[in-house]
Design a protein around this motif. Structure first.
Motif, PDB file in Angstrom:
ATOM      1  N   GLY A 424       0.874  -1.188   0.099  1.00 57.66           N
ATOM      2  CA  GLY A 424      -0.032  -0.027  -0.004  1.00 57.66           C
ATOM      3  C   GLY A 424       0.824   1.326  -0.084  1.00 57.66           C
ATOM      4  N   LEU A 425       0.369   2.281  -0.635  1.00 56.84           N
ATOM      5  CA  LEU A 425       1.384   3.476  -0.892  1.00 56.84           C
ATOM      6  C   LEU A 425       0.422   4.669  -0.466  1.00 56.84           C
ATOM      7  N   CYS A 426       1.057   5.722   0.204  1.00 58.96           N
ATOM      8  CA  CYS A 426       0.491   6.939   0.480  1.00 58.96           C
ATOM      9  C   CYS A 426       1.526   8.111   0.396  1.00 58.96           C
ATOM     10  N   ARG A 490      -2.706  -9.053  12.322  1.00 61.99           N
ATOM     11  CA  ARG A 490      -2.041  -8.955  11.379  1.00 61.99           C
ATOM     12  C   ARG A 490      -0.728  -7.845  11.728  1.00 61.99           C
ATOM     13  N   CYS A 491       0.623  -8.239  10.923  1.00 64.35           N
ATOM     14  CA  CYS A 491       1.544  -7.419  11.100  1.00 64.35           C
ATOM     15  C   CYS A 491       1.879  -6.466   9.675  1.00 64.35           C
ATOM     16  N   VAL A 492       1.922  -5.206   9.940  1.00 65.32           N
ATOM     17  CA  VAL A 492       2.082  -4.548   8.740  1.00 65.32           C
ATOM     18  C   VAL A 492       3.527  -3.725   8.832  1.00 65.32           C
ATOM     19  N   ALA A 493       4.360  -3.724   7.863  1.00 61.86           N
ATOM     20  CA  ALA A 493       5.688  -3.060   7.862  1.00 61.86           C
ATOM     21  C   ALA A 493       5.362  -1.766   7.152  1.00 61.86           C
ATOM     22  N   ILE A 494       5.747  -0.646   7.976  1.00 61.81           N
ATOM     23  CA  ILE A 494       5.415   0.736   7.375  1.00 61.81           C
ATOM     24  C   ILE A 494       7.130   1.441   7.135  1.00 61.81           C
ATOM     25  N   ARG A 495       7.298   1.860   5.977  1.00 61.32           N
ATOM     26  CA  ARG A 495       8.330   2.188   5.654  1.00 61.32           C
ATOM     27  C   ARG A 495       8.330   3.792   5.209  1.00 61.32           C
ATOM     28  N   VAL A 496       8.937   4.929   5.640  1.00 62.31           N
ATOM     29  CA  VAL A 496       8.614   6.407   5.413  1.00 62.31           C
ATOM     30  C   VAL A 496      10.150   6.875   4.802  1.00 62.31           C
ATOM     31  N   GLN A 497       9.784   7.445   3.570  1.00 60.31           N
ATOM     32  CA  GLN A 497      10.719   7.936   2.953  1.00 60.31           C
ATOM     33  C   GLN A 497      10.516   9.670   2.642  1.00 60.31           C
ATOM     34  N   PRO A 498      11.328  10.503   3.384  1.00 64.33           N
ATOM     35  CA  PRO A 498      11.131  11.952   3.051  1.00 64.33           C
ATOM     36  C   PRO A 498      11.279  12.386   1.612  1.00 64.33           C
ATOM     37  N   MET A 499      10.716  13.337   1.304  1.00 62.93           N
ATOM     38  CA  MET A 499      10.951  13.994   0.061  1.00 62.93           C
ATOM     39  C   MET A 499      11.388  15.624   0.152  1.00 62.93           C
ATOM     40  N   VAL A 505       6.713   9.846   1.714  1.00 63.40           N
ATOM     41  CA  VAL A 505       6.033   8.845   1.081  1.00 63.40           C
ATOM     42  C   VAL A 505       6.056   7.448   2.086  1.00 63.40           C
ATOM     43  N   GLU A 506       4.984   7.080   2.177  1.00 63.04           N
ATOM     44  CA  GLU A 506       4.924   5.777   3.243  1.00 63.04           C
ATOM     45  C   GLU A 506       4.397   4.587   2.358  1.00 63.04           C
ATOM     46  N   THR A 507       5.030   3.418   2.563  1.00 58.84           N
ATOM     47  CA  THR A 507       4.737   2.217   1.915  1.00 58.84           C
ATOM     48  C   THR A 507       4.330   1.233   2.832  1.00 58.84           C
ATOM     49  N   HIS A 508       3.127   0.475   2.786  1.00 56.96           N
ATOM     50  CA  HIS A 508       2.515  -0.266   3.965  1.00 56.96           C
ATOM     51  C   HIS A 508       2.516  -1.797   3.296  1.00 56.96           C
ATOM     52  N   GLU A 509       3.158  -2.682   4.085  1.00 58.88           N
ATOM     53  CA  GLU A 509       3.131  -4.048   3.415  1.00 58.88           C
ATOM     54  C   GLU A 509       2.618  -5.130   4.495  1.00 58.88           C
ATOM     55  N   ASP A 510       1.812  -5.856   4.354  1.00 53.99           N
ATOM     56  CA  ASP A 510       1.302  -7.069   5.092  1.00 53.99           C
ATOM     57  C   ASP A 510       2.309  -8.140   5.113  1.00 53.99           C
ATOM     58  N   VAL A 511       3.109  -8.047   6.161  1.00 53.36           N
ATOM     59  CA  VAL A 511       4.142  -9.129   6.344  1.00 53.36           C
ATOM     60  C   VAL A 511       3.802 -10.159   7.496  1.00 53.36           C
ATOM     61  N   THR A 512       2.421 -10.432   7.655  1.00 53.50           N
ATOM     62  CA  THR A 512       2.131 -11.405   8.693  1.00 53.50           C
ATOM     63  C   THR A 512       2.425 -12.713   8.456  1.00 53.50           C
ATOM     64  N   ALA A 513       2.354 -13.274   7.165  1.00 54.51           N
ATOM     65  CA  ALA A 513       3.005 -14.541   6.786  1.00 54.51           C
ATOM     66  C   ALA A 513       4.514 -14.606   7.089  1.00 54.51           C
ATOM     67  N   SER A 514       5.220 -13.713   6.505  1.00 54.96           N
ATOM     68  CA  SER A 514       6.676 -13.594   6.696  1.00 54.96           C
ATOM     69  C   SER A 514       6.987 -13.811   8.013  1.00 54.96           C
ATOM     70  N   VAL A 515       6.161 -12.753   9.062  1.00 57.34           N
ATOM     71  CA  VAL A 515       6.655 -12.900  10.399  1.00 57.34           C
ATOM     72  C   VAL A 515       6.378 -14.183  11.141  1.00 57.34           C
ATOM     73  N   ARG A 516       5.159 -14.664  10.598  1.00 57.35           N
ATOM     74  CA  ARG A 516       5.158 -15.904  11.355  1.00 57.35           C
ATOM     75  C   ARG A 516       5.754 -16.993  10.954  1.00 57.35           C
ATOM     76  N   ALA A 517       6.124 -17.180   9.644  1.00 59.67           N
ATOM     77  CA  ALA A 517       7.165 -17.892   8.979  1.00 59.67           C
ATOM     78  C   ALA A 517       8.322 -18.143   9.712  1.00 59.67           C
ATOM     79  N   GLN A 518       8.928 -16.725   9.853  1.00 60.32           N
ATOM     80  CA  GLN A 518      10.040 -16.580  10.289  1.00 60.32           C
ATOM     81  C   GLN A 518      10.255 -17.084  12.060  1.00 60.32           C
ATOM     82  N   ALA A 519       8.890 -16.652  12.476  1.00 62.38           N
ATOM     83  CA  ALA A 519       9.020 -17.194  14.059  1.00 62.38           C
ATOM     84  C   ALA A 519       8.951 -18.911  14.086  1.00 62.38           C
TER      85      ALA A 519
END
Length: 953
Positions: A424-426, A490-499, A505-519
């Motif tokens: 997701g992007l904002c 659910r777990c969402v990874a939020i990354r912020v990039q200033p302009m 700009v913010e990117t939102h990614e659902d990382v639930t599966a990877s977090v659970r798989a990593q655990a």
């Protein structure tokens, strides 16, 4: 004088002729300009069409190469992940432990991360051991492997690899039924990437190979993402067959012949494609709509047509104005300007032909003629400026058209990329207002479509998404990356990039599966999948911490290694699920027995370990080990049956000079080995001489392997004598080893080592082949007896080996006698029984060795038909001293007569023993009294002498 009518005057004729001539000249000029403009437009159209086709071909070629690069990057990423998976020690341990459930549980999440369809493991003999699925048909994989290229690739890989230089292979193969059966796969497809990596044991030796595969998808996700971003269709074809596509849905594709620019028409679709070779017999193609080429050509041609029409209209208007001006001037001033007007008319003709820089006469005159001349000059300048202006307008229109096309293409790509992102992007402005967002952002947080239409603030957006409000208002949130946990878990990874303008700009990614798989992966990496106990990795960390504490003056550490006795019997009688449940219950009992702060771990198979720390070691460790023996004898309820378990335990206590936990664990293993060597069901504490015995055993293993390969093992033969005729009925082959440094090494020392290390197969084959070869040179053709170890039946090809040896040496099968112990029959293994049956069909004789020492000898005679039973020498030694031994000798002789089986007594050393055995009715005897074992070279002379002696008697 009366003037003639105006129409009859010279002026009128001059005006008429001049106007007519000018009109005709202007008409011809406009026609020539129109004709030349049409020819120029046709030539430009052809050049633009060729240029457009070349440009589109170049773009499609770049797209095809980029798509192929994407596939190659994906393939290399899969290969790298698969190599990482194969190097994990827990994978190798799970594969070769024989526990298919544990191996599948460990491999499935790793396969998802590596983007593989499946995996199967093979040992050094190319037999399938396990797969990622519990229900995989491994027998079919064993049968089908030899008919695929994987057999040679696996054998080459495992022959050249070691831990220091680990290399695998990658094959691109046609997916067919034989390959699918060899990989135990149930996928369908056309092309498959097969990856191989070696597997190593704890000593760094190659013990097998791991093979993964990935079938080419009809719609590859990588190509689909590339198609969505580029707007191109991506096709993978093999000849006329479509293997995979991305973009428009297709069931098949037919490509036409390539044009001069390399473009191919796509049959059945208004598209063209450009292809490049991808692999042998495969091509990857990028396709675009044909209208893209037509639109580009049409735009350029329409601009030229518009310019030509404008020019012709201007020329026609200019011609009309010129004719009118000429007529008026000639009518008014014809008497004064006829001659100058002719010159000016000529000048105008030049101008009409496009020569706008010709010199105009009569410019200096002060009358109307001079004005006309100066007007012509002004006209020249105007036409030149208009021509320059037209050229400038044409260039600007072409630049604007190109820029407009680029902007439209960029906007289309931006919209496609934005709405097809997996994140997701904002985008927020400097004042914290939402400016841009995509559909994936709404889907992640479940926000309604119109909820963000009013230009909300950053805080309002976070409230709608259910996120905690970031500190500050209208500013960039602190920290570039954060992970938020939503209310639904659910777990969402939020990354912020200033302009640069103050927004971000913010990117939102659902990382639930990877977090659970990593655990899950982290837990599996440090814990046993079956029992949930810590595994060898976590145990090593705990031991390292305990030894480090002891080295700093803290408490000592102790390791208890525990191994269940006769665990295989439980698996064979109750099944592997019952064995797994027993391991889980044993782990729970050991955990309940262990004091707080200790660690109970499963090392693999039926082996466990306990790490203790304390000041009263090793007494506390011995007490815990003794209590574990008592508690394990308590019945376990498994599969509605009560089962008890015995164990052997080894204990080692750390010293302040210990460098690491591996040394401590090895000492505990040595103590455990000593406990099992003494019969099991006991506890042993490590002693320094155990390590020395282990070193001696390792030395013996290495030397024995070299001895077998270099032919140091020699055969001696001990005769067997018929008690009725005193003739030699056969000779028993006995292995003898004379080491170059240590001299003679007893069979009782190196035979157990050969059985424990697997060298017994090579040693047994060598003895069988040598004995049969020697027997062909014996006079009188007596039988040769060869001892067969129970371990030789595990390979499953003993019958084939015997048949090959008999065929190679040409020894009659009736002269070969195989001596086996009753443990082979008591194993109740159907495969072993079938193997013995096939050997009997060859005509080979069987002798039961060491009869009387087992607890079920009579049942063994009932289960399989033997030709001979050999009474163990322990009964012969006690024949004269113990009445029980004499009674057993008599009973065995009677049993042989009743069953019509030859009875042989071994270990005869005195005349009295020989007399008692003859009186009891034994068929044959063997021992030092009659003959010691003879070297192979002495056997023929012995047999000749024995035959001469019997003939003389």
């Amino acid at each position: 004088m009366t003037r003639p009518p105006f129409l009859r005057t010279l002026r009128a004729r001059l005006v008429g002729a001049t106007v007519s001539t000018a009109a005709i000249a202007l008409a011809v000029l406009v026609s020539l300009v129109a004709l030349r403009s049409g020819q120029t437009l046709s030539e430009q159209a052809r050049e633009v069409s060729s240029w457009s086709e070349s440009q589109l071909s170049g773009r499609l070629l770049s797209d095809a190469k980029l798509a192929a690069s994407r596939l190659q990057i994906q393939r290399e990423d899969v290969e790298r992940r698969f190599a990482t998976l194969a190097r994990r020690w827990d994978v190798a341990k799970a594969v070769f432990s024989g526990n298919t459930v544990a191996a599948s549980e460990l491999l499935r999440p790793a396969l998802a991360l590596a983007d593989l369809d499946g995996v199967i493991a093979f040992d050094l003999n190319l037999r399938a051991l396990t797969a990622d699925r519990v229900d995989a048909d491994l027998l079919s994989a064993n049968a089908g492997l030899a008919r695929t290229p994987l057999s040679a690739a696996l054998r080459t890989m495992m022959a050249r690899n070691d831990r220091e230089r680990s290399t695998g292979f990658v094959l691109s193969l046609r997916w067919d039924e034989a390959l699918a059966r060899a990989l135990a796969a149930d996928e369908t497809g056309t092309v498959v990437d097969v990856l191989g990596q070696p597997l190593f044991d704890d000593f760094g030796e190659v013990v097998g190979g791991l093979v993964g595969y990935r079938v080419l998808r009809p719609r590859e996700p990588t190509l689909a993402a590339f198609s969505a971003l580029s707007g191109r269709d991506v096709l993978i074809v093999a000849g006329p067959r479509l293997l995979s596509s991305a973009g428009a849905e297709r069931n098949g594709v037919v490509l036409g012949e390539p044009s001069g620019a390399g473009l191919r028409a796509v049959a059945g679709a208004d598209k063209v494609a450009r292809c490049i070779p991808m692999a042998p017999s495969l091509r990857i193609c990028a396709a675009a709509p044909l209208r893209e080429l037509e639109q580009l050509t049409g735009k350029v041609v329409s601009i030229g047509e518009g310019s030509s029409r404008s020019l012709l209209s201007t020329l026609w208007a200019f011609a009309g104005l010129t004719l009118l001006l000429v007529a008026v001037v000639l009518l008014i001033l014809s008497s004064r300007i006829t001659r100058p007007l002719v010159r000016i008319a000529e000048t105008v003709s030049e101008v009409a032909r496009g020569n706008w820089h010709v010199a105009v006469p009569e410019v200096g005159r002060k009358d109307e003629v001079g004005d006309i001349a100066r007007a012509v000059v002004v006209l020249e300048h105007s036409l030149a400026e208009r021509d320059q202006l037209r050229d400038d307008v044409f260039r600007q229109n072409a630049a604007l058209t190109e820029r407009e096309g680029q902007l439209q293409e960029q906007n289309a790509r931006f919209d496609a990329a934005l709405n097809n992102m997996s994140q997701g992007l904002c985008m927020f402005s400097a004042n914290g207002r939402l400016k841009v967002f995509n559909a994936q952002f709404l889907r992640i947080y479940g926000i309604a479509q119109g909820a963000l239409a009013s230009d909300p603030t950053h805080a309002e957006v976070r409230r709608l998404a259910g996120l905690a409000e970031a500190p500050g208002t209208g500013t960039v949130p602190p920290g570039p990356t954060a992970t938020a946990t939503l209310a639904d878990g659910r777990c969402v990874a939020i990354r912020v990039q200033p302009m640069a303008d103050g927004g971000w700009v913010e990117t939102h990614e659902d990382v639930t599966a990877s977090v659970r798989a990593q655990a899950r992966i982290t837990h599996l990496a440090t814990h046993d999948a079956l029992t949930g106990l810590p595994n060898r990795v976590l145990l090593a960390e705990r031991m390292a911490a305990a030894i480090s504490e002891h080295g700093r003056g803290g408490r000592a550490a102790a390791v208890i290694c525990l191994d269940l006795d006769d665990f295989k019997g439980i698996n064979d009688t109750l099944g592997h699920p019952a064995g797994d449940e027993l391991l889980r219950q044993v782990g729970r009992r050991l955990t309940a027995l262990s004091p707080p702060g200790s660690t109970v771990a499963r090392l693999g198979g039926d082996e466990f370990a306990v790490v203790l720390s304390g000041s009263d070691l090793p007494d506390a460790a011995i007490r815990l080990a003794d209590e574990a023996l008592v508690q394990l004898k308590r019945p376990f309820l498994i599969a509605d049956q009560l089962v008890s378990a015995d164990a052997s335990l080894g204990i080692a206590v750390s010293a302040e000079v210990d460098a690491d936990g591996d040394h401590l664990l090895r000492r505990a293993d040595l103590a455990l080995y000593a406990a099992k060597a003494e019969g099991g069901r006991r506890v042993r504490v490590f002693e320094p001489d155990m390590e020395e015995r282990q070193h001696q055993r390792r030395w013996l293993e290495r030397e024995l392997k070299l001895a077998i390969e270099s032919g140091q093992i020699a055969l001696h033969y001990q005769p067997l004598f018929d008690l009725t005729t005193n003739a030699v009925t056969g000779l028993e082959a006995l292995a003898r080893w004379h080491h170059p440094e240590r001299g003679w090494i007893s069979p009782g020392e190196f035979i157990p080592v050969a059985e424990a290390t697997g060298l017994i197969d090579a040693l047994g084959a060598y003895v069988l082949r040598t004995a049969c070869t020697d027997a062909m040179d014996w006079p009188g053709h007596p039988r040769v007896a060869v001892n067969i170890s129970p371990m030789q039946f595990r390979s499953g090809d003993l019958d084939q080996l015997v048949e090959q040896v008999l065929r190679a040496t040409r020894l009659p099968s009736r002269r070969l006698e195989l001596e086996i112990t009753e443990s082979v029959i008591l194993s109740q293994d159907r495969a072993t029984y079938d193997m013995l049956t096939r050997l009997r069909r060859l005509g080979v004789r069987f002798s039961m060795d060491d009869f009387g020492t087992g607890y079920s000898s009579l049942s063994s005679l009932n289960g399989f038909r033997f030709d001979k039973i050999k009474l163990d020498q322990s009964f012969v030694r006690n024949l004269l001293e113990k009445d029980e031994a004499a009674a057993i000798v008599h009973v065995v002789a009677e049993l042989g007569r009743t069953l019509r089986i030859t009875t042989t007594a071994e270990g005869v050393e005195t005349p009295e023993q020989l007399a008692r055995l003859r009186a009891s009715g034994f068929s044959e005897v063997q021992g030092y009294l009659l003959s010691r074992p003879l070297p192979a070279a002495a056997v023929p002379r012995f047999l000749l002498a024995r035959n001469d002696l019997i003939a003389a008697a």
